[in-house]
Design an enzyme around this catalytic site. Structure first.
Site, PDB file in Angstrom:
ATOM      1  N   ASP A  44      75.913  52.513   5.716  1.00  0.00           N
ATOM      2  CA  ASP A  44      75.045  51.036   4.459  1.00  0.00           C
ATOM      3  C   ASP A  44      74.287  52.198   3.781  1.00  0.00           C
ATOM      4  O   ASP A  44      74.097  53.603   3.087  1.00  0.00           O
ATOM      5  CB  ASP A  44      74.471  50.298   5.996  1.00  0.00           C
ATOM      6  CG  ASP A  44      73.603  48.719   5.038  1.00  0.00           C
ATOM      7  OD1 ASP A  44      73.180  48.601   4.573  1.00  0.00           O
ATOM      8  OD2 ASP A  44      75.271  47.821   5.557  1.00  0.00           O
ATOM      9  N   ASN A  51      79.973  37.830  -1.598  1.00  0.00           N
ATOM     10  CA  ASN A  51      79.423  36.824  -1.773  1.00  0.00           C
ATOM     11  C   ASN A  51      79.949  36.548  -2.957  1.00  0.00           C
ATOM     12  O   ASN A  51      78.380  35.221  -3.817  1.00  0.00           O
ATOM     13  CB  ASN A  51      77.702  37.505  -1.968  1.00  0.00           C
ATOM     14  CG  ASN A  51      77.228  38.168  -0.915  1.00  0.00           C
ATOM     15  OD1 ASN A  51      78.282  37.679   0.312  1.00  0.00           O
ATOM     16  ND2 ASN A  51      76.311  38.801  -0.533  1.00  0.00           N
ATOM     17  N   SER A  75      77.217  39.687   4.454  1.00  0.00           N
ATOM     18  CA  SER A  75      76.284  41.284   4.974  1.00  0.00           C
ATOM     19  C   SER A  75      75.735  40.865   6.299  1.00  0.00           C
ATOM     20  O   SER A  75      75.882  42.050   7.120  1.00  0.00           O
ATOM     21  CB  SER A  75      75.262  42.334   3.591  1.00  0.00           C
ATOM     22  OG  SER A  75      75.319  42.883   2.430  1.00  0.00           O
TER      23      SER A  75
END
Length: 424
Positions: free
Chosen positions: A84, A228, A293
């Site tokens: 990340d 998303n 996420s």
């Protein structure tokens, strides 16, 4: 500098307005983000680093019987690689959850902004997080309990391997993601969490899939966010979530339904809470955010619990267990929420033996037909016994009354006889 498809930048799937503004500046593509949602229980969605503590128990944890869950496993000994934007260990809930010795910063060196000024890469062990994205992801997986908040990670004894591979300016590429997966394998990860995908959902260079295949062959569970971009029922594959063997996680809301922004598709494995998600932020405290996420690490936490309880299970068996025990209302797979919304307690308690794939019929709650009443002709044995008991009781009462009446009559007759005889 423009990128070719094989060097296409990756994006963290984040939903706050500030991060959306950063993402919009990326030259290669426009990122469709999750729409803002109401903050959890009035908790401010204005996020600063540090921020205040969330005082209660977030809704995504209220739906889990944590005592029952943790009686089975807390994730001890399991290592989860968070690929990340880095993981900040200054947050007290992550200080002892992160293996700083195994962390790695894989961002390109000598980064420069559009003005040619050098961009700070951060610490080499992956513990710098200027975005906050990776710190939130890590917290959902393994944040330690502390006083003053009800927030805690689902696997509070698991260990996080921080791998900084992306930043707010989108310098992460398929190459850096591939290197991150390979590094996670070398760092002895048991679970890999990837909460990002390639721009425009373009299938990346085969090197990334090859790295993931290697991880799977070593029994490493790979969990990735579905994306998303699902507004308006949009259906498309995203990567690396769509690669075979990867557990792709969609976002669900408080009603266990697909969140409006969550990407749909046949590749979706399960859904998990992804709206108003409370988690840790750099330097301390918590913030609320939305997106797949934050659904992915929820599932990675469950995977860590299973791996701790069943260390010999393969990646496929862990994934199948999570899919099999997910809460669903229809038989089989659904492109909106996959096999259903993850149920951590069922995943840890309905685990008598490993399975390779979920059974469409198992896990459904089926209505049971009422049992027909038994037809009884005449008296039942109980009714017969009750009738005899009643007769006995009545007979006894009559007998007592009769004996009492006879005694009175005899006494009165004797009195009359004595009066006649002049004895009284």
């Amino acid at each position: 500098m423009p990128y070719t498809i094989s060097r296409r930048p990756l994006r963290p799937l984040r939903a706050t307005a500030a991060l959306a503004a950063v993402a919009a500046t990326l030259a290669v593509s426009t990122v469709v983000l999750a729409p803002p949602a109401a903050a959890d229980d009035g908790f401010s969605d204005q996020c600063t680093f540090p921020n205040k503590k969330y005082p209660g128990r977030p809704w995504a944890l209220q739906r889990v019987l944590l005592d029952e869950l943790w009686s089975q496993s807390k994730g001890k000994g399991v290592r989860v690689a968070v690929i990340d934007t880095g993981v900040d260990v200054k947050n007290p809930q992550l200080t002892h959850a992160v293996d700083v010795k195994s962390g790695r910063n894989l961002l390109p060196k000598n980064l420069k902004d559009s003005n040619g000024d050098k961009i700070a890469r951060g610490s080499e062990n992956g513990t710098t997080d200027t975005v906050g994205h990776g710190t939130k992801v890590a917290g959902i997986i393994a944040a330690r309990p502390v006083s003053g908040t009800g927030f805690v990670g689902l696997a509070p004894e698991a260990t996080i391997i921080p791998i900084e591979q992306n930043d707010a300016d989108g310098h992460g590429t398929v190459d850096t993601l591939t290197a991150a997966v390979n590094y996670a394998i070398q760092a002895d990860a048991d679970v890999i969490n990837i909460s990002q995908d390639t721009s425009n959902a373009v299938k990346p260079d085969p090197s990334l899939e090859s790295a993931i295949d290697t991880a799977l062959s070593k029994k490493i569970v790979v969990v990735a966010s579905a994306g998303n971009g699902g507004q308006g029922g949009n259906v498309k594959k995203t990567y690396p979530a769509s690669f075979p063997g990867v557990l792709a996680v969609a976002a669900s809301d408080r009603n266990n339904e697909r969140a409006s922004f969550s990407q749909s598709g046949d590749f979706v494995g399960v859904a998990a809470p992804g709206v108003d998600m409370i988690s840790t932020v750099p330097k301390g405290g918590h913030c609320s955010d939305n997106g797949t996420s934050f659904s992915a690490p929820y599932v990675s936490g469950v995977a860590a619990l299973i791996k701790a309880k069943h260390p010999d299970w393969t990646a496929r068996e862990v994934v199948a267990q999570i899919e099999q025990t997910a809460e669903r209302t229809i038989a089989g797979h659904d492109r909106l929420v996959g096999w259903g919304v993850v149920d951590p307690v069922r995943a840890l308690t309905e685990d008598d033996h490993p399975i390779e794939s979920p059974n469409p019929q198992d896990g459904l709650t089926k209505a049971q037909a009422p049992s027909p009443a038994k037809l009884q002709l005449g008296e039942t044995p109980d009714e017969h016994d009750a009738r005899l008991a009643t007769y006995v009781a009545l007979g006894a009462a009559v007998l007592v009354a009769g004996l009492g009446g006879t005694a009175v009559a005899t006494r009165d007759a004797r009195k009359r006889a004595r009066r006649v005889a002049g004895l009284d």
